[in-house]
Write a protein that holds these residues in place. Sequence first.
Motif, PDB file in Angstrom:
ATOM      1  N   ASP A   1       0.814  -1.211   0.000  1.00  0.00           N
ATOM      2  CA  ASP A   1       0.000   0.000   0.000  1.00  0.00           C
ATOM      3  C   ASP A   1       0.849   1.264   0.000  1.00  0.00           C
ATOM      4  N   THR A   2       2.203   1.100  -0.062  1.00  0.00           N
ATOM      5  CA  THR A   2       3.071   2.279  -0.027  1.00  0.00           C
ATOM      6  C   THR A   2       2.936   3.073  -1.321  1.00  0.00           C
ATOM      7  N   GLU A   3       2.812   4.379  -1.193  1.00  0.00           N
ATOM      8  CA  GLU A   3       2.717   5.255  -2.366  1.00  0.00           C
ATOM      9  C   GLU A   3       4.120   5.748  -2.728  1.00  0.00           C
ATOM     10  N   PHE A   4       4.470   5.579  -3.997  1.00  0.00           N
ATOM     11  CA  PHE A   4       5.795   5.978  -4.457  1.00  0.00           C
ATOM     12  C   PHE A   4       5.682   7.197  -5.372  1.00  0.00           C
ATOM     13  N   ILE A   5       6.652   8.063  -5.277  1.00  0.00           N
ATOM     14  CA  ILE A   5       6.677   9.278  -6.102  1.00  0.00           C
ATOM     15  C   ILE A   5       7.973   9.312  -6.907  1.00  0.00           C
ATOM     16  N   ASP A   6       7.919  10.016  -8.040  1.00  0.00           N
ATOM     17  CA  ASP A   6       9.066  10.131  -8.940  1.00  0.00           C
ATOM     18  C   ASP A   6       9.788  11.440  -8.651  1.00  0.00           C
ATOM     19  N   ILE A   7      11.067  11.360  -8.340  1.00  0.00           N
ATOM     20  CA  ILE A   7      11.874  12.552  -8.071  1.00  0.00           C
ATOM     21  C   ILE A   7      12.594  12.962  -9.356  1.00  0.00           C
ATOM     22  N   GLU A   8      12.508  14.215  -9.683  1.00  0.00           N
ATOM     23  CA  GLU A   8      13.175  14.725 -10.888  1.00  0.00           C
ATOM     24  C   GLU A   8      14.684  14.598 -10.733  1.00  0.00           C
ATOM     25  N   GLU A   9      15.302  13.952 -11.721  1.00  0.00           N
ATOM     26  CA  GLU A   9      16.750  13.728 -11.653  1.00  0.00           C
ATOM     27  C   GLU A   9      17.502  14.910 -12.245  1.00  0.00           C
ATOM     28  N   ASP A  10      18.699  15.128 -11.768  1.00  0.00           N
ATOM     29  CA  ASP A  10      19.594  16.149 -12.326  1.00  0.00           C
ATOM     30  C   ASP A  10      20.786  15.417 -12.932  1.00  0.00           C
ATOM     31  N   ALA A  11      20.545  14.806 -14.096  1.00  0.00           N
ATOM     32  CA  ALA A  11      21.563  14.001 -14.769  1.00  0.00           C
ATOM     33  C   ALA A  11      21.270  13.989 -16.259  1.00  0.00           C
TER      34      ALA A  11
ATOM     35  N   ILE B   1      39.677  13.675 -33.882  1.00  0.00           N
ATOM     36  CA  ILE B   1      38.541  14.194 -33.117  1.00  0.00           C
ATOM     37  C   ILE B   1      38.412  13.326 -31.863  1.00  0.00           C
ATOM     38  N   THR B   2      38.721  13.861 -30.704  1.00  0.00           N
ATOM     39  CA  THR B   2      38.553  13.117 -29.458  1.00  0.00           C
ATOM     40  C   THR B   2      37.082  13.134 -29.078  1.00  0.00           C
ATOM     41  N   THR B   3      36.472  11.957 -29.043  1.00  0.00           N
ATOM     42  CA  THR B   3      35.029  11.818 -28.822  1.00  0.00           C
ATOM     43  C   THR B   3      34.789  11.028 -27.546  1.00  0.00           C
ATOM     44  N   THR B   4      33.894  11.535 -26.679  1.00  0.00           N
ATOM     45  CA  THR B   4      33.637  10.911 -25.394  1.00  0.00           C
ATOM     46  C   THR B   4      32.133  10.770 -25.178  1.00  0.00           C
ATOM     47  N   LEU B   5      31.701   9.590 -24.795  1.00  0.00           N
ATOM     48  CA  LEU B   5      30.315   9.347 -24.386  1.00  0.00           C
ATOM     49  C   LEU B   5      30.316   9.213 -22.863  1.00  0.00           C
ATOM     50  N   SER B   6      29.597  10.122 -22.177  1.00  0.00           N
ATOM     51  CA  SER B   6      29.627  10.159 -20.714  1.00  0.00           C
ATOM     52  C   SER B   6      28.226  10.344 -20.158  1.00  0.00           C
ATOM     53  N   PHE B   7      28.079   9.867 -18.921  1.00  0.00           N
ATOM     54  CA  PHE B   7      26.855  10.123 -18.157  1.00  0.00           C
ATOM     55  C   PHE B   7      27.228  11.055 -17.014  1.00  0.00           C
ATOM     56  N   TYR B   8      26.490  12.170 -16.895  1.00  0.00           N
ATOM     57  CA  TYR B   8      26.797  13.206 -15.917  1.00  0.00           C
ATOM     58  C   TYR B   8      25.714  13.236 -14.845  1.00  0.00           C
ATOM     59  N   VAL B   9      26.145  13.272 -13.589  1.00  0.00           N
ATOM     60  CA  VAL B   9      25.223  13.342 -12.452  1.00  0.00           C
ATOM     61  C   VAL B   9      25.614  14.531 -11.589  1.00  0.00           C
ATOM     62  N   SER B  10      24.660  15.432 -11.350  1.00  0.00           N
ATOM     63  CA  SER B  10      24.927  16.619 -10.548  1.00  0.00           C
ATOM     64  C   SER B  10      25.139  16.238  -9.086  1.00  0.00           C
ATOM     65  N   ASP B  11      25.959  17.019  -8.389  1.00  0.00           N
ATOM     66  CA  ASP B  11      26.148  16.800  -6.953  1.00  0.00           C
ATOM     67  C   ASP B  11      24.864  17.070  -6.183  1.00  0.00           C
ATOM     68  N   ASN B  12      23.934  17.811  -6.794  1.00  0.00           N
ATOM     69  CA  ASN B  12      22.658  18.119  -6.140  1.00  0.00           C
ATOM     70  C   ASN B  12      21.574  17.099  -6.475  1.00  0.00           C
ATOM     71  N   ASN B  13      21.921  16.092  -7.272  1.00  0.00           N
ATOM     72  CA  ASN B  13      20.921  15.101  -7.662  1.00  0.00           C
ATOM     73  C   ASN B  13      20.455  14.291  -6.443  1.00  0.00           C
ATOM     74  N   ARG B  14      19.119  14.063  -6.354  1.00  0.00           N
ATOM     75  CA  ARG B  14      18.553  13.289  -5.248  1.00  0.00           C
ATOM     76  C   ARG B  14      17.830  12.041  -5.742  1.00  0.00           C
ATOM     77  N   ALA B  15      17.744  11.866  -7.048  1.00  0.00           N
ATOM     78  CA  ALA B  15      17.065  10.695  -7.602  1.00  0.00           C
ATOM     79  C   ALA B  15      18.040   9.527  -7.654  1.00  0.00           C
ATOM     80  N   PRO B  16      17.688   8.387  -7.019  1.00  0.00           N
ATOM     81  CA  PRO B  16      18.577   7.223  -7.057  1.00  0.00           C
ATOM     82  C   PRO B  16      18.658   6.656  -8.476  1.00  0.00           C
ATOM     83  N   LEU B  17      19.898   6.511  -9.013  1.00  0.00           N
ATOM     84  CA  LEU B  17      20.127   6.020 -10.367  1.00  0.00           C
ATOM     85  C   LEU B  17      21.110   4.852 -10.323  1.00  0.00           C
ATOM     86  N   GLN B  18      20.969   3.982 -11.314  1.00  0.00           N
ATOM     87  CA  GLN B  18      21.865   2.824 -11.392  1.00  0.00           C
ATOM     88  C   GLN B  18      21.982   2.372 -12.838  1.00  0.00           C
TER      89      GLN B  18
END
Length: 486
Positions: free
Chosen positions: A156-166, A183-200
């Motif tokens: 019965d737990t209600e879950f909410i979606d937190i906006e990610e900063d990534a 041409i040096t090319t990089t594919l990266s994933f960036y996560v802000s230090d202020n991000n609160r959304a759990p990502l994996q």
Amino acid sequence: MGLIYRRLRILLLILVSTFGVKLAYAQEISIALGPNEIGENQVWTITITASNERLKNYGDFPEIDGFQMRGTSSSSSTQIINGQISSSQSVTMSYIPTRQGTFTLKPFEIEVNDKTLSSPGKTIKVGPPVQRQQRDPFKSFFDNDPADNFFGRNKDTEFIDIEEDAFLAVTTDKKEVYVGEGITTTLSFYVSDNNRAPLQFHNLGKQLSDILKDIRPENAWEENFNIENINGEPININGERYTQYKIYQAVFYPLNSENITFPSVGLEMIKYKVAKNPSFFGQNRKEDFKKFYSKAKTVKVKPLPPHPLKDLVAVGDYRLDERINTTYLETGQSFTYEFNIYGEGNISSVSKPQVDGGEEFDFYAPNVKQNINRKNNFVTGSKSFSYFGIPKEPGRYEFKDYFQWIFFNPKTARYDTLMSKEIVEVSGESRKNVAIQSNDLGSFYDRISYEDNKLRKTDSFEWIKIFANILILAMLATTAVIIFKK
């Protein structure tokens, strides 16, 4: 005697121990081949490793039917065991299968540090694509709640979606380049230090294999940095602190003037929804998925300026390092000269200088050694051409008249020439005609010494000419009669 015996025994043990340590850390160079079986989406490798010595140079890796070369990567390691230091350097050539099937790597030899290494080859079976897993740097931070399995789940737990900063991004170090410029090319994933959304990260190996099929341009040579472990690095973007997770990095060298386009690619991440009213015993987050998309990016490719050799020259920022064993030569005696090109650019595309010794020197095809380094977002290295020469004429010679190498420098947008600065003094007798004298001129010239030099009249052969003409006319007449009768 007992004391002397004990001292000799201790001394012997010390010598044996020291000798054993020297053997354990002896210099060694080896070749390691990839596995017998791989999936169609996997990489097969050949690795050269130099233990306890520097990997100074190596020759060309072999080509394999059914595979494409994807470039090399290098690594080094140092270990300290019981106070003893051992080190190793390695270079790895990566091969991508073009189709499924069974392929054969034939026995081959490769020059490494002026030594010839042999490999017996191998049979490689390429099967269907396989699912690969990669270490997830987020997992230690967003692991499952340990209380979920013990206390059960609250449905019965209600879950909410937190906006990610990534966000996911493909970045390049240049917006426009010349043909052949890196041409040096990089594919990266960036996560802000202020991000609160759990990502994996989720199923990263399989996703990356599909992404690279889209992101790799067909009209470019690739030098892959081969990222093995994904580690976060702090970075500042527009005044905000982020953690950058590099997923893929390579340098691409355009082979023609078509623009390099990197399409938008997507990376699916596990993003957890969190409980609206978290409790100590209940389930406080719920697994969900979100796909992050990069923005498409285009790098403009400019043709090289007009030049008679613009389709043949290498592109990069290069310098010359030359060596000669002696500058005082004698005709007929051999010498060695090394023309070493080093700098930043596509080292694999560097071709040997066109050398013509003329009547003064004989230069033979050079031995070629290549060294490539991938570090700090750049590809640098060297390519050495070692010549064996023999002077034929005495005199003073400037090697710049024989050794020149033209390239295009994208930093100055100009063509440049690497010229030798060596000056040699050749003494001795002329030997330019020795080669002619040593050759077999044929049976016609061999008969000269046996024939006299008396002049003979040719009038005696006139009746032979007349007879031959009459015979030819008779043959023509006979042929004409036969044709008309038919």
